[in-house]
Design an enzyme around this catalytic site. Structure first.
Site, mmCIF file in Angstrom:
data_model
loop_
_atom_site.group_PDB
_atom_site.id
_atom_site.type_symbol
_atom_site.label_atom_id
_atom_site.label_comp_id
_atom_site.label_asym_id
_atom_site.label_seq_id
_atom_site.Cartn_x
_atom_site.Cartn_y
_atom_site.Cartn_z
ATOM 1 N N TYR A 124 43.586 63.494 38.800
ATOM 2 C CA TYR A 124 44.535 63.678 39.892
ATOM 3 C C TYR A 124 45.627 64.653 39.501
ATOM 4 O O TYR A 124 45.755 65.039 38.335
ATOM 5 C CB TYR A 124 45.129 62.324 40.324
ATOM 6 N N ARG A 137 45.837 72.900 35.417
ATOM 7 C CA ARG A 137 45.585 71.639 34.695
ATOM 8 C C ARG A 137 44.453 70.849 35.350
ATOM 9 O O ARG A 137 43.642 70.226 34.654
ATOM 10 C CB ARG A 137 46.854 70.799 34.619
ATOM 11 N N ARG A 188 25.829 51.725 41.897
ATOM 12 C CA ARG A 188 26.688 51.667 40.712
ATOM 13 C C ARG A 188 25.833 51.838 39.465
ATOM 14 O O ARG A 188 24.839 51.131 39.296
ATOM 15 C CB ARG A 188 27.424 50.329 40.651
ATOM 16 N N LEU A 198 49.983 63.650 27.891
ATOM 17 C CA LEU A 198 49.677 64.562 28.988
ATOM 18 C C LEU A 198 50.487 65.848 28.813
ATOM 19 O O LEU A 198 51.670 65.787 28.459
ATOM 20 C CB LEU A 198 50.022 63.922 30.335
#
Ligand code: PMP
Length: 286
Positions: A33, A52, A101, A206
């Site tokens: 995200y 990024r 899944r 990060l």
């Protein structure tokens, strides 16, 4: 007011937006995200976030959902459709779903899921929280080892914020092997004798878009910067401290584990950097 959000090529009212229950973002946090801030109806450091995002996707061998130009267009359209003057745009890309899944990645031609939505935050820049400064606690860093990839695995940072809240504080800094890594959703700094100290970039933290911009602006303002490991005790003995993030810009820290820093109010370097950052970012916004 119902927001207009973006899902896989469509602009829809938030109540009509749908993602499969088999989506790997939902089942496995197999998703990355970005959060881009909006000031004066314009995007702050869109380029940094786009670069990024591409890096996060590459590190996870995830397909790019669209070009940078298309991403910019979607961001701008959402700002316009939702009338955002100050706020945030949340973007998430997941590995998508092939209808079941499985730990194994789905077939290569599975389309990534792309979702964006806005958060209207009037007064984001002129925030009362920044005037007061944040009180933080320190907690162990028990996250996975690739914190340089901006994944949606945010359970521990979320628990960290709740631990801070339970302690009557605003946020938590995480500590690993005796050294501060970063805040739950921000990069961490302290200032001693005029020198700004922050942890160097690695897979432990990060690579903050705001961190990069603020360190550049601090250097341009002739401030002294040292990128090195530091302990929470060093930070507690600092003259001042602060955090950086796209959603809170430069946030002064006034207390660590109950110890007030300086006179317990936002320090001059943090305040100055916040001003410079907001000023420069507004000028460069697109
Ligand atoms: N570290 C962590 C763990 C974060 O979640 C964030 C914000 N998403 C940051 C640092 C700051 O990064 P940025 O300046 O790009 O918002």
């Amino acid at each position: 007011m119902t927001r207009t959000v973006y899902v896989n090529g469509e602009y829809l009212p938030e109540t009509e937006a749908k993602v499969s229950i088999f989506d790997r973002g939902f089942l496995m946090a197999d998703a990355v995200y970005e959060v881009t801030s909006v000031l004066d109806g314009k995007l702050i450091d869109f380029e940094g976030h786009a670069v990024r995002l591409k890096r996060s996707l590459n590190e996870l061998q995830m397909a790019e959902p669209c070009s940078k130009e298309e991403l910019l267009e979607i961001h701008r359209k959402l700002v316009e459709l939702n009338g955002i003057e100050e706020g945030l745009i949340y973007l998430q890309v997941t590995r998508g779903s092939d209808g079941d899944r499985d730990f194994v990645f789905p077939a290569e031609d599975t389309k990534p899921t792309l979702v964006l939505f806005t958060q209207n935050k009037p007064g984001l820049a002129d925030s009362p929280a920044a005037k007061k400064g944040a009180k933080i606690i320190s907690i162990d860093d028990i996250r996975w080892g690739r914190r340089d990839i901006k994944t949606t695995q945010l359970l521990y940072p979320s628990l960290g914020k709740m631990m801070a809240k339970a302690a009557g504080c605003d946020d938590a800094w995480m500590v690993e092997d005796g050294h501060v890594t970063e805040g739950t959703s921000n990069n961490a700094y302290f200032v001693k004798n005029g020198k700004i100290v922050t942890r160097p970039l690695s897979s432990d933290i990060l690579h903050g878009i705001t961190r990069k911009a603020v360190l550049r602006m601090a250097a341009e303002a002739q401030m002294e910067i040292e990128e090195r490991l530091f302990t929470i005790d060093e930070a507690k003995e600092a003259d001042e401290a602060f955090t950086t993030s796209a959603s809170a810009f430069v946030m002064p820290v006034v207390e660590i584990d109950g110890v007030p820093l300086g006179d317990g109010t936002p320090g001059p370097i943090a305040k100055r950097l916040r001003e410079i950052y907001l000023d420069e970012s507004r000028k460069a916004a697109i």
